[in-house]
Design a protein around this motif. Structure first.
Motif, mmCIF file in Angstrom:
data_model
loop_
_atom_site.group_PDB
_atom_site.id
_atom_site.type_symbol
_atom_site.label_atom_id
_atom_site.label_comp_id
_atom_site.label_asym_id
_atom_site.label_seq_id
_atom_site.Cartn_x
_atom_site.Cartn_y
_atom_site.Cartn_z
ATOM 1 N N ASP A 40 0.848 -1.203 0.000
ATOM 2 C CA ASP A 40 0.000 0.000 0.000
ATOM 3 C C ASP A 40 0.872 1.238 0.000
ATOM 4 O O ASP A 40 2.059 1.181 0.361
ATOM 5 C CB ASP A 40 -0.937 0.016 1.217
ATOM 6 C CG ASP A 40 -2.016 1.078 1.072
ATOM 7 O OD1 ASP A 40 -2.689 1.093 0.019
ATOM 8 O OD2 ASP A 40 -2.193 1.904 1.979
ATOM 9 N N THR A 80 -4.846 3.770 -6.151
ATOM 10 C CA THR A 80 -5.646 3.589 -4.937
ATOM 11 C C THR A 80 -6.794 4.585 -4.894
ATOM 12 O O THR A 80 -7.912 4.249 -4.485
ATOM 13 C CB THR A 80 -4.762 3.731 -3.689
ATOM 14 O OG1 THR A 80 -3.689 2.794 -3.779
ATOM 15 C CG2 THR A 80 -5.555 3.464 -2.423
ATOM 16 N N ARG A 122 -10.642 3.560 -4.744
ATOM 17 C CA ARG A 122 -11.563 4.055 -3.720
ATOM 18 C C ARG A 122 -12.796 4.675 -4.350
ATOM 19 O O ARG A 122 -13.915 4.522 -3.831
ATOM 20 C CB ARG A 122 -10.861 5.072 -2.810
ATOM 21 C CG ARG A 122 -9.886 4.463 -1.829
ATOM 22 C CD ARG A 122 -9.489 5.453 -0.737
ATOM 23 N NE ARG A 122 -10.550 5.611 0.239
ATOM 24 C CZ ARG A 122 -10.406 5.442 1.557
ATOM 25 N NH1 ARG A 122 -9.231 5.088 2.064
ATOM 26 N NH2 ARG A 122 -11.433 5.616 2.374
ATOM 27 N N GLY A 150 -7.975 -0.495 -10.254
ATOM 28 C CA GLY A 150 -6.605 -0.244 -9.825
ATOM 29 C C GLY A 150 -5.583 -0.731 -10.834
ATOM 30 O O GLY A 150 -4.604 -0.036 -11.125
ATOM 31 N N ARG A 153 -0.208 -4.757 -4.467
ATOM 32 C CA ARG A 153 -1.097 -3.620 -4.233
ATOM 33 C C ARG A 153 -2.570 -4.025 -4.134
ATOM 34 O O ARG A 153 -3.382 -3.245 -3.614
ATOM 35 C CB ARG A 153 -0.884 -2.565 -5.318
ATOM 36 C CG ARG A 153 -1.524 -1.207 -5.039
ATOM 37 C CD ARG A 153 -1.096 -0.587 -3.715
ATOM 38 N NE ARG A 153 0.338 -0.406 -3.587
ATOM 39 C CZ ARG A 153 1.008 0.685 -3.996
ATOM 40 N NH1 ARG A 153 0.345 1.687 -4.549
ATOM 41 N NH2 ARG A 153 2.317 0.766 -3.813
ATOM 42 N N TRP A 213 -5.482 -1.974 -2.107
ATOM 43 C CA TRP A 213 -6.733 -1.530 -2.734
ATOM 44 C C TRP A 213 -7.941 -2.038 -1.966
ATOM 45 O O TRP A 213 -8.905 -1.301 -1.755
ATOM 46 C CB TRP A 213 -6.796 -2.018 -4.178
ATOM 47 C CG TRP A 213 -5.803 -1.373 -5.093
ATOM 48 C CD1 TRP A 213 -5.242 -0.139 -4.968
ATOM 49 C CD2 TRP A 213 -5.247 -1.948 -6.274
ATOM 50 N NE1 TRP A 213 -4.362 0.098 -6.003
ATOM 51 C CE2 TRP A 213 -4.358 -0.987 -6.815
ATOM 52 C CE3 TRP A 213 -5.412 -3.168 -6.932
ATOM 53 C CZ2 TRP A 213 -3.630 -1.230 -7.994
ATOM 54 C CZ3 TRP A 213 -4.694 -3.406 -8.104
ATOM 55 C CH2 TRP A 213 -3.820 -2.439 -8.629
ATOM 56 N N HIS A 227 -8.480 -0.208 1.362
ATOM 57 C CA HIS A 227 -9.133 1.085 1.145
ATOM 58 C C HIS A 227 -10.584 0.904 0.723
ATOM 59 O O HIS A 227 -11.455 1.707 1.093
ATOM 60 C CB HIS A 227 -8.359 1.876 0.091
ATOM 61 C CG HIS A 227 -7.072 2.452 0.594
ATOM 62 N ND1 HIS A 227 -6.986 3.695 1.190
ATOM 63 C CD2 HIS A 227 -5.818 1.943 0.603
ATOM 64 C CE1 HIS A 227 -5.732 3.934 1.540
ATOM 65 N NE2 HIS A 227 -5.001 2.880 1.193
#
Length: 435
Positions: free
Chosen positions: A255, A262, A266, A282, A403, A407, A410
């Motif tokens: 992250d 990200t 979100r 993402g 990642r 993702w 979040h």
């Protein structure tokens, strides 16, 4: 000069801490970091002047999102308050992903298992494996100790593998990951369950499927995500020290606060898009050359440098063309990216004297001679891939798989918030007629 912490400064101004940091990014306020590298400190005198003058209105307000997932320090991220560089050498990727998703201290310290991210059932009747954690106390531990292997059910994996038939053999792994995500999402009857435990279960299934559905190039040497990912990116068995570097890379990249991908993820989650759609969003952003795709550009740069003496020319040609040097510079870490430093050190220790390290060192020296920006984690990823003999685009794949954890962490926050993220434009077009 007196320095005060963020909470005191925000209270004096009558604003939320998030607004305070927006003032910093807009150049309205200056800040410095405390000795521990975590706390932000503000000049009491500057805060007092701003309080007397009133809130600045000269620029449109920036979008500020409150999040408890990651804080950015001087040269590194902190995952729920814990140094990511420390986690990279003490905890495996699965453990860190669970920490990002749950915030349960037992995940890291091994005193108890997180119950909030319990496995959920599959449509096929199989159970999704949960994950335990490794003790991160003073004693060194094996980063993946005690972790239950994450798995995706065989039927979904077969479908994801079949969907890749007919694709070019030299297709970059990142492009395959988008196909795999789409198929795994289509096969998940529980994809629209957005409670934290269900999203965590989706995360385990998805990350396992992303890795295991990639073409296998060598025999996996274990059940961890890092070991299985290595076998999809490299045709040779993994030397233990280089495998440790891959494990660390996954943790370091899990992250990074509101990076471009990200933020996009979100926004998707705020519209109640399911976790697979969030990850697809993402992945679409991550491949850009100013984001995760920078490691691919750095791979290509290193490939041009057969021997160290060619580094100066390779850099000079890019500077002449006005191109950005991939793997260098960072919008947050102006004086160097600590993640890249740690990863480079691990690679150097794993393969001392390797010719690709020599080429990378020559690039670093040339960039410093020209007083150009410092290296970042993307450059270290490129060297890791080159030294390991991985396929083209391997750095992007490591970045993307890692990642996904961030993702989804979040996304969980957005699902809980329950309101749509709606940015506003500052209109600069022709005058509006008839308004």
């Amino acid at each position: 000069m007196e320095w005060i912490d963020a909470a005191t400064a925000a209270e004096r101004l009558g604003v939320k801490p998030a607004t305070l940091y927006a003032y910093v990014s807009r150049g309205v306020l200056q800040r410095r970091h405390g000795d521990d590298g975590r706390r932000s400190l503000f000049s009491a005198e500057e805060i007092e002047r701003l309080a007397r003058r009133g809130r600045p209105r000269s620029q449109p307000p920036e979008l500020v999102i409150e999040s408890a997932v990651t804080s950015l320090g001087v040269d590194r991220p902190y995952y729920r308050g814990i140094d990511a560089l420390e986690l990279a050498t003490t905890s495996g990727f699965e453990t860190v992903a669970e920490w990002l998703w749950t915030g349960d201290p037992g995940v890291l310290h091994g005193a108890r298992r997180s119950q909030s991210a319990a496995p959920r059932g599959l449509g096929s009747g199989m159970e999704r494996a949960g994950s335990g954690g490794a003790d991160t106390g003073s004693e060194a531990v094996r980063p993946d100790a005690g972790v239950v292997a994450w798995r995706c059910e065989p039927g979904a994996l077969r479908a994801a593998v079949t969907a890749q038939r007919g694709l070019p053999d030299d297709l970059l792994p990142l492009d395959r990951l988008q196909v795999i995500t789409t198929v795994l999402g289509a096969s998940d009857s529980l994809r629209y369950q957005l409670d934290p435990a269900s999203v965590a279960g989706t995360g385990r299934r998805l990350i396992a499927g992303l890795v295991d559905a990639l073409p296998e190039l060598s025999e996996p040497q274990g059940d961890s995500i890092a070991e299985r990912l290595w076998s999809r990116l490299c045709p040779h068995p993994a030397p233990p020290a280089l495998l440790d570097a891959v494990k660390a890379a996954l943790v370091l990249l899990a992250d990074h606060e509101l990076a471009a991908s990200t933020l996009a993820a979100r926004v998707a989650a705020s519209a109640k898009a399911d976790p697979y759609a969030v990850v697809l969003t993402g992945l679409g952003v991550l491949g850009g050359p100013l984001h995760g795709g920078a490691s691919y550009g750095a791979e290509r740069l290193l490939a041009e440098i057969v021997e160290p003496g060619q580094a100066a020319r390779a850099i000079a040609e890019r500077v002449r063309r006005g191109e950005r040097i991939p793997g260098f510079g960072h919008s947050i870490y102006k004086n160097g990216d600590g993640r890249g430093g740690l990863l480079l050190d691990l690679v150097k220790e794993a393969a001392p004297g390797h010719e690709r390290i020599a080429a990378g060192t020559a690039v670093l020296e040339e960039m410093r001679r020209r007083r150009l920006p410092e290296r970042n984690v993307d450059f270290a990823l490129a060297i890791l891939a080159a030294v390991s003999g991985m396929v083209s685009g391997a750095g992007e794949a490591i970045f993307a798989v890692a990642r996904v954890a961030g993702w989804l962490a979040h996304a969980m926050e957005e699902y809980e918030r329950g309101t749509l993220l709606r940015l506003r434009a500052s209109y600069t077009g022709p005058p509006v007629r008839g308004a």
